[in-house]
Scaffold this motif. Sequence first.
Motif, PDB file in Angstrom:
ATOM      1  N   PHE A 108       0.837  -1.120   0.136  1.00  0.00           N
ATOM      2  CA  PHE A 108      -0.007   0.002   0.162  1.00  0.00           C
ATOM      3  C   PHE A 108       0.909   1.385  -0.064  1.00  0.00           C
ATOM      4  O   PHE A 108       0.374   2.307  -0.273  1.00  0.00           O
ATOM      5  N   GLU A 109       2.081   1.269   0.295  1.00  0.00           N
ATOM      6  CA  GLU A 109       2.768   2.319   0.624  1.00  0.00           C
ATOM      7  C   GLU A 109       2.914   3.073  -0.910  1.00  0.00           C
ATOM      8  O   GLU A 109       3.209   4.264  -0.893  1.00  0.00           O
ATOM      9  N   THR A 110       3.227   2.184  -1.852  1.00  0.00           N
ATOM     10  CA  THR A 110       3.223   2.897  -3.071  1.00  0.00           C
ATOM     11  C   THR A 110       2.322   3.952  -3.575  1.00  0.00           C
ATOM     12  O   THR A 110       2.269   4.992  -4.394  1.00  0.00           O
ATOM     13  N   VAL A 111       0.836   3.573  -3.065  1.00  0.00           N
ATOM     14  CA  VAL A 111      -0.134   4.384  -3.421  1.00  0.00           C
ATOM     15  C   VAL A 111      -0.407   5.369  -2.010  1.00  0.00           C
ATOM     16  O   VAL A 111      -0.844   6.597  -2.322  1.00  0.00           O
ATOM     17  N   SER A 112      -0.303   4.945  -1.097  1.00  0.00           N
ATOM     18  CA  SER A 112      -0.765   5.812   0.170  1.00  0.00           C
ATOM     19  C   SER A 112       0.360   6.837   0.534  1.00  0.00           C
ATOM     20  O   SER A 112      -0.199   8.007   0.918  1.00  0.00           O
ATOM     21  N   THR A 113       1.462   6.664   0.283  1.00  0.00           N
ATOM     22  CA  THR A 113       2.401   7.846   0.426  1.00  0.00           C
ATOM     23  C   THR A 113       2.063   8.856  -0.111  1.00  0.00           C
ATOM     24  O   THR A 113       1.958  10.124   0.261  1.00  0.00           O
ATOM     25  N   PRO A 114       2.042   9.090  -1.454  1.00  0.00           N
ATOM     26  CA  PRO A 114       1.711  10.213  -2.378  1.00  0.00           C
ATOM     27  C   PRO A 114       0.481  10.813  -1.864  1.00  0.00           C
ATOM     28  O   PRO A 114       0.049  12.050  -2.028  1.00  0.00           O
TER      29      PRO A 114
END
Length: 616
Positions: free
Chosen positions: A198-204
């Motif tokens: 999820f970090e690839t989407v959640s971070t931005p």
Amino acid sequence: MPAAATTIAPAVLATPLPADRLDSLARLTDGLDSNSLWWLSGYAAGLARSGAGTLATAVAAALPEARSSERLTIVYGSQTGNAKRLAEQLASQAEAAGLGVRLLRADAYPTRELKNERLLYIVISTQGDGDPPDDARGLVEFLAGKRAPELKNLSYAVLGLGDSSYPQFCAIGSKLDTRLAELGATRLFARGEADLDFETVSTPWLQQALTQAKETLKPAAAHLATVTPLRPLPAAPAFHRDAPFAAELIANRRLIARGTSARGAYSADKDIRHIELSLEGSGLHYQPGDALGLWPRNPPELVQAVLETLELDGDASVSHGGHNLPLRQWLGEKRELTKLARPFIASHAAHARSDELNRLLAPDNAAQLADLLSRTQVIDLLQRYDGQWSAEELVAALRPLTPRLYSIASSQKAVGEEAHLTVAHLQYESEHGPRWGAASHLLAAAEEGERLPVFIEHNERFRLPADGNRDIVMIGPGTGVAPFRGFVQDRAADGAGGRNWLLFGNPHFRTDFLYQTEWQAALKSGQLHRLDLAFSRDQAQKVYVQHRLREHGRDLYDWLQGGAHLYVCGDATRMARDVHAALLSVIAEHGGKSAEAAEEYLNELQQQGRYARDVY
């Protein structure tokens, strides 16, 4: 009334608190003046009103309410804790930026206030194939219903979390995003849809959310009173999801014997393990209902099979995401091999130039795709459809390896610095060789003395009642019985007066009765008051736990009417739905209610924290 109710002498104040909590309360209030005691009562009332049990929510309740036009509200619905962590991260960043923020779990959000909101962020996961997380069912139903208000003054954004292995990926986030727009709210920016990595989407998404909130709101520090905490905030644990503890394996034993299929292969569901891990020196603490997270490693045989199938060099150095590692290490420790995902199928369809795979990805073939995802691992896809991959392309296309969560099958009041697990070892033969579950195989193959990377995942939604005199009903077929072993241990250690009723099911009495001697001993000692069993294949007609619920419906309804708490743990796709339907049937029949009234009754239990599910 429950049979376990006790008579208390008039001179003693009735309390739901156990003795150790009363001692803590006495120390806390000792020496406080009347003003301090009144403040403390308001603080406690805020905790009770929020129902979320988090410090952020409690403090928000104790502070003067910021006007909705100057406040960001963040609501989360979380099944495994990821959405909760992301929502807390966003709230912390917004507070650090001087914004007025309130953070609420979805079941604690007062829906009557929705019409007055001005800025709302929702972070929500999708459970299984298109279901909301248990703590968000009420909010989802409210927004979908006729009572949802017009929201022309609301600005919002939604971050959805899901698993692309399921056809209805991020369905709940999509549903809420669409519904809020239908009610007249303004979407500030596009919905985020995050897969297991999820970090690839959640971070931005989080960065965009924070930037937008800063532009929309004025820093609210001037509107907030300064509050001195009742006690210092506890330090963050030294070991957590991103810094796991190396726990020593101290016991690994089979609960049942492994069976064989007609082909002579080991059955996937016939190797159930009782695992004991030492937490000594970690400082980790858990409560019954919490989960233990384990960072798995892929079996070396599986890694080798991938390398040989693609004719790649395991020692080749691969750079990705700022890390440079040998390909074998990427595949063994960093990339998902035992769970297939839709994006990887799409990538492999291109590499293999496969029309068949491309047809499976079409919207009208959702059922066939779901079947492929449920029965196929990465290696199966690679062996079935020839395709050329470079090491760099493979690492980039595979999903990051994620931790597995196991319901803890013990209470620290009984076992001290240990955590016990009940693990179904996934192992079977395919046409091309053996297949395993990454985490369950790691645990099953581990020997005493080995150390495994673990952390605690707290589950505030799945807690024993604070009042030990309340009865509890536990429904846990198969390995779903795990947390209830901890429940019974904990209640016995506390000397709780409430009754404990367990409903357990599995295929066969002789081979599949998990913890049989423990449950029989608990019945004999009075720690367990009732045990109902459903062994589905010991007779011509299959019998499951939902059949036992209907069979004993009158007793179940009486327990619920007497204040009992109801718990369900296990398979989400079939068992949990069948049990839910049985509960509705029991409530309608024995409560003389319509189907709608029965649904409302069960929803009310859930909102009160008296109907809790830990399903997966």
